[in-house]
Design an enzyme around this catalytic site. Structure first.
Site, PDB file in Angstrom:
ATOM      1  N   GLY A  34       2.525   0.616  -4.184  1.00  0.00           N
ATOM      2  CA  GLY A  34       3.388  -0.385  -4.931  1.00  0.00           C
ATOM      3  C   GLY A  34       4.777   0.139  -5.172  1.00  0.00           C
ATOM      4  N   GLY A  78       0.648  -1.312  -0.049  1.00  0.00           N
ATOM      5  CA  GLY A  78      -0.055  -0.108   0.116  1.00  0.00           C
ATOM      6  C   GLY A  78       0.902   1.275   0.067  1.00  0.00           C
ATOM      7  N   TYR A  79       2.000   1.069   0.239  1.00  0.00           N
ATOM      8  CA  TYR A  79       3.045   2.414   0.255  1.00  0.00           C
ATOM      9  C   TYR A  79       3.184   2.637  -1.157  1.00  0.00           C
ATOM     10  CZ  TYR A  79       4.158   1.250   5.024  1.00  0.00           C
ATOM     11  OH  TYR A  79       4.189   1.001   6.584  1.00  0.00           O
ATOM     12  N   GLN A  80       2.733   4.252  -1.563  1.00  0.00           N
ATOM     13  CA  GLN A  80       2.881   4.830  -3.042  1.00  0.00           C
ATOM     14  C   GLN A  80       2.347   3.559  -3.748  1.00  0.00           C
ATOM     15  OE1 GLN A  80       3.258   7.806  -1.669  1.00  0.00           O
ATOM     16  NE2 GLN A  80       3.843   7.055   0.288  1.00  0.00           N
TER      17      GLN A  80
END
Length: 329
Positions: free
Chosen positions: A64, A60-62
């Site tokens: 993928g 979920g960070y940026q």
């Protein structure tokens, strides 16, 4: 750098884990302060040079792209067997639930996407990013166990949960013969110590590693009250966690500054040195090279009992906010 076993696993991890939420295409996620790939690679390379072998990211960070940046950098700068890579998967979406996607299917799909992003055949630690109130825990634990049996995951962990939920999940795993959670990643630092109420006690009894995020309270524990940074200005979610207790927290932060001056080190080193007396390996975000120096240096700072008490005595209870304020309703 110092190393330690991660709970009931055979993973040898550095006492500092590099948090990789600050890496990734800022246009692909919710944060505008993240680093581009070239800058991310420089930070990761410096972390490796400092002996940090433990890297934590999430699908979920940026969008993928954090996983992609981390995967490419580690492939270029390290041998796969020399690093411990952790990533996290979210709960089932409303759309998945409506389509009848099971917990097992969700875990498998998220994992395959993360492995593709990372460019790896397996992850060392696969973490349930938060408790899924809309999916039976049996389905999640079964899906994770299948991933372990398939060799795509070595060990499993959980983040953002209550102690009773961690105990419940591992009880299901023990009953069914599934892999158990070996680590928990919660919100814990010198000015947010709610994990000490129950979670820390459970983890000590069951030898579950604590690898807390927000180790420096979004940078607050590294700066004097009133000093700021781009993240402190723009990260509204992090800001909401401390607004109600800013005055009391500020007094603790001033004590951090005092001890830093007395020891001749940075505030980062004092704050993390305290946390290292409580947990296995704090997850420390880094977006500047000096962040790595401070984090790595903390391992060598020794606080005596009097100093620890001095840092702790002004603490006041904090309300749970964000994902931990949810009750599944």
């Amino acid at each position: 750098m110092q190393y330690v076993k991660l709970g009931n696993s055979q993973l040898n991890v550095s006492r500092i884990c590099m948090g990789c939420m600050g890496f990734g295409d800022a246009g692909s996620g919710q944060h505008s302060w993240t680093l581009d790939e070239e800058s991310s690679r420089e930070i990761i390379k410096q972390g490796l040079d400092a002996g940090i072998n433990f890297y934590d990211t999430a699908i979920g960070y940026q969008g993928g792209t954090s996983e992609q940046y981390v995967g490419r950098a580690l492939r270029d700068f390290a041998k796969r067997e020399d690093v411990v890579v952790a990533t996290k998967f979210p709960s089932r979406t409303k759309e998945e639930i409506e389509k009848g996607v099971t917990g097992q299917q969700h875990v498998a799909q998220m994992l395959d996407k993360s492995l593709s992003n990372l460019g790896m055949d397996y992850v060392d630690l696969y973490i349930c990013h938060m408790w899924d109130y809309n999916t039976p825990i049996y389905e999640i634990m079964d899906g994770l166990n299948q991933a372990v049996k398939a060799g795509k995951v070595r060990y499993i962990g959980i983040s953002n949960c209550y102690a009773y939920q961690l105990a419940k999940a591992n009880a299901v795993a023990e009953k069914e013969g599934f892999a158990k959670f070996v680590s928990v990643q919660g919100h814990y630092n010198l000015i947010f110590r709610e994990e000490e109420r129950e979670m820390a006690r459970l983890c000590k009894e069951d030898n579950i590693a604590i690898t807390p995020y927000s180790a420096l309270a979004g940078g607050r524990l590294a700066k004097l009250p009133g000093e700021t940074s781009r993240r402190l200005q723009e990260d509204a979610y992090a800001k909401s966690k401390y607004d109600a207790t800013a005055e009391q927290d500020g007094m603790i932060i001033e004590r951090v500054a005092y001890l830093a001056e007395r020891h001749g080190v940075t505030m980062t080193e004092i704050s993390l040195a305290w946390l290292l007396t409580k947990v296995t390996s704090p997850v420390v975000g880094a977006t500047k090279k000096r962040h790595i120096d401070g984090a790595a240096g903390a391992v060598d700072v020794v606080l005596d009992g009097e100093e620890i008490a001095y840092l702790e005595e002004l603490y006041v209870p904090h309300n749970l906010v964000g994902v931990m304020s949810q009750n599944g309703a």
